[in-house]
Scaffold this active site. Structure first.
Site, PDB file in Angstrom:
ATOM      1  CD  GLU A  55      -6.482 -11.557  -4.010  1.00  0.00           C
ATOM      2  OE1 GLU A  55      -6.336 -10.068  -2.531  1.00  0.00           O
ATOM      3  OE2 GLU A  55      -5.971 -11.906  -3.844  1.00  0.00           O
ATOM      4  CG  ASP A  59      -3.246  -4.556  -0.399  1.00  0.00           C
ATOM      5  OD1 ASP A  59      -3.623  -3.855   0.808  1.00  0.00           O
ATOM      6  OD2 ASP A  59      -2.120  -5.344  -0.525  1.00  0.00           O
ATOM      7  CE  LYS A  60      -0.315  -9.013  -3.181  1.00  0.00           C
ATOM      8  NZ  LYS A  60      -0.227  -9.169  -1.633  1.00  0.00           N
ATOM      9  CG  HIS A  95       0.403  -2.102   0.824  1.00  0.00           C
ATOM     10  ND1 HIS A  95       1.073  -1.755   2.502  1.00  0.00           N
ATOM     11  CD2 HIS A  95      -0.327  -2.830   0.206  1.00  0.00           C
ATOM     12  CE1 HIS A  95      -0.448  -2.918   2.563  1.00  0.00           C
ATOM     13  NE2 HIS A  95      -0.688  -3.420   1.759  1.00  0.00           N
ATOM     14  CG  ASP A 144      -9.378  -7.306   1.140  1.00  0.00           C
ATOM     15  OD1 ASP A 144      -9.343  -5.864   0.774  1.00  0.00           O
ATOM     16  OD2 ASP A 144      -8.133  -8.048   0.651  1.00  0.00           O
TER      17      ASP A 144
HETATM   18 ZN    ZN Z   1      -2.546  -5.073   1.772  1.00  0.00          ZN
END
Ligand code: ZN
Length: 465
Positions: A327, A332-333, A336, A374
């Protein structure tokens, strides 16, 4: 059995890869870009290779669209249209749809759902999990643990553990004292997974429930060789065939890149006159920036290096083959956090990992490589110059904006506008599934996310119901 000796070099060091005969070993390498929808891929392609360039991702012969399905936690007979990593990765790992926050447990009754790794281990495959997040984070966790709530990462986070604000994690039913399997880190320590690499050492520091050992000491007692540097990883992989737990940072591993000076996307500043009327005055946009090396990255092991070490170790541990999930977590992080350079550097890490996987597949042709995400994320590419500016109207985005000067000399304007809070949220777009030649005929052009489980199972365990 024919032994093939391969020499692969990535980043800082070299591994010897012993591979079993292709006729005997079958492998699946599943690469998950957390939050990696087509918008995030396009921004990385534009910055890394130019608008006319290609990522390694783009060279894969199979490309499908995946619909993500999420159940409503309060009423599992209904759906919600935006997922989190816990429920979406659970769909991939177990073939079952669940609600946000669940780690391989059902939406309605919190029952354990069996991850594919259990059947694979029982059938004699080696299994590895590699991530740039904590190994206890949602995506890796669903392959190794069953727990009611994703934040129950260590024994101290099981009952009324404060996550932030007024929000508490609660996994009381999962306590060992209550007949459960314990926290995520305890379940990893007691698991049969062969190789676990990533961040999250702080999740292994607390005392294990009802024991006089820390979770890390428990992992060692269960047979894991624990390493926390790239040098120790290299030495272990080249000198032993033991199970390996590599923890290279306290929590999420540092990302490779940041914007100039470390700035995140910022809100445009409308003039006083513009605040009086939207047709009047002007607006000041954040100054253009470039991506630069993140000063905290240091000697963090690259994702491709960890993946290559895992492949080398897994290939030694089973003649039957292996399943490896890798992964790239901070696409993603960093979205954010409204940081496009962090996202792009992390997507570059994923693309390098894919190169390692493809190189392995050249000498091990029965290796199915799948690349997916995801769920979607917030970053979107918007015009650097709004069409409406041509009419003399000072139009600007209501979100946060970062304008990147790309190596090909254009401005890539990245916008984040899912909310006005301190962190962006996921989006409900479908996500891609890509595959190498082994995926031809196995991957339909459109599928549900939970169908990915069946693709992996049919490839490695075609006889299992
Ligand atoms: Zn997330």
């Amino acid at each position: 059995m024919r032994l093939v000796l391969g020499l692969c070099k990535v980043a800082a060091f070299t591994f010897l890869i012993f591979t079993t005969s292709a006729a005997l070993a079958q492998n699946v390498i599943l690469i998950i870009g957390d939050g990696m929808d087509d918008h995030q891929i396009t921004m990385a392609r534009n910055y890394l290779h130019g608008a006319k360039g290609l990522l390694t991702l783009d060279t894969l012969p199979v490309r499908a669209a995946v619909q993500v399905v999420t159940l409503d936690h309060n009423d599992p007979s209904k759906v919600v249209y935006v997922a989190d990593s816990a429920n979406s990765a659970t769909a991939i790992a177990t073939g079952q749809v669940t609600s946000r926050g669940r780690i391989s447990t059902s939406a309605d009754t919190d029952s354990d759902l069996k991850p594919i790794t259990v059947d694979l281990k029982n059938a004699g495959f080696a299994v590895g999990i590699v991530t740039t997040a904590s190994v206890t984070d949602a995506t890796p966790a669903v392959f190794m643990a069953n727990v009611a709530q994703r934040f129950c990462e260590n024994p101290d986070m099981m009952v009324q553990a404060k996550i932030g604000g007024n929000w508490y994690a609660d996994c009381e039913d999962d306590l060992i004292a209550n007949g459960g399997s314990g926290s995520i880190s305890e379940q990893i320590a007691g698991s049969t997974i062969d190789v676990v690499l990533g961040g999250g050492s702080k999740q292994f520091a607390p005392m294990a429930e009802g024991a006089d050992l820390t979770v890390l000491e428990q992992a060692q007692a269960e047979g894991y060789v624990v390493v926390n540097s790239v040098q120790a990883l290299e030495q272990t992989v080249s000198s032993s065939d033991e199970r390996v737990l590599g923890l290279f940072s306290p929590s999420t591993m540092p990302v490779r890149w940041q914007a100039t000076g470390g700035v995140a996307a910022e809100q445009p500043e409308p003039s006083l006159l513009n605040q009086v009327h939207e047709y009047l005055g002007d607006v000041t946009l954040p100054a253009p920036v470039k991506c630069e090396v993140n000063p905290t990255y240091g000697d963090t092991p690259p994702l491709a290096t960890m993946a290559q070490a895992a492949i080398a170790q897994l290939a030694k541990r089973s003649n039957k083959g292996f399943f490896l999930m890798v992964e790239s977590a901070s696409i993603d992080k960093q979205s954010h956090a409204r940081r496009p350079c962090g996202q792009i550097g992390e997507l570059q890490q994923l693309d390098e990992t894919l190169q390692v996987a493809l190189e392995f597949a050249t000498t091990n042709p029965e290796t199915l490589i799948l690349v997916t995400a995801d769920h979607g994320q917030a970053a979107q590419i918007i015009p650097n110059n709004s069409l409406f500016n041509g009419y003399g109207v000072p139009v600007y985005t209501p979100g946060r904006l970062q304008r990147l000067v790309t190596p090909e000399g254009a401005i890539l304007a990245m916008n984040y506008a899912t909310n006005e809070f301190q962190a962006e949220e996921h989006t409900g777009v479908n996500i891609p599934l890509l595959a190498n030649e082994q995926g031809q005929g196995l991957v339909p052009s459109f599928l549900l996310q939970s169908d990915i489980y069946g693709i992996i199972k049919n490839y490695l365990l075609p006889e299992t119901p």
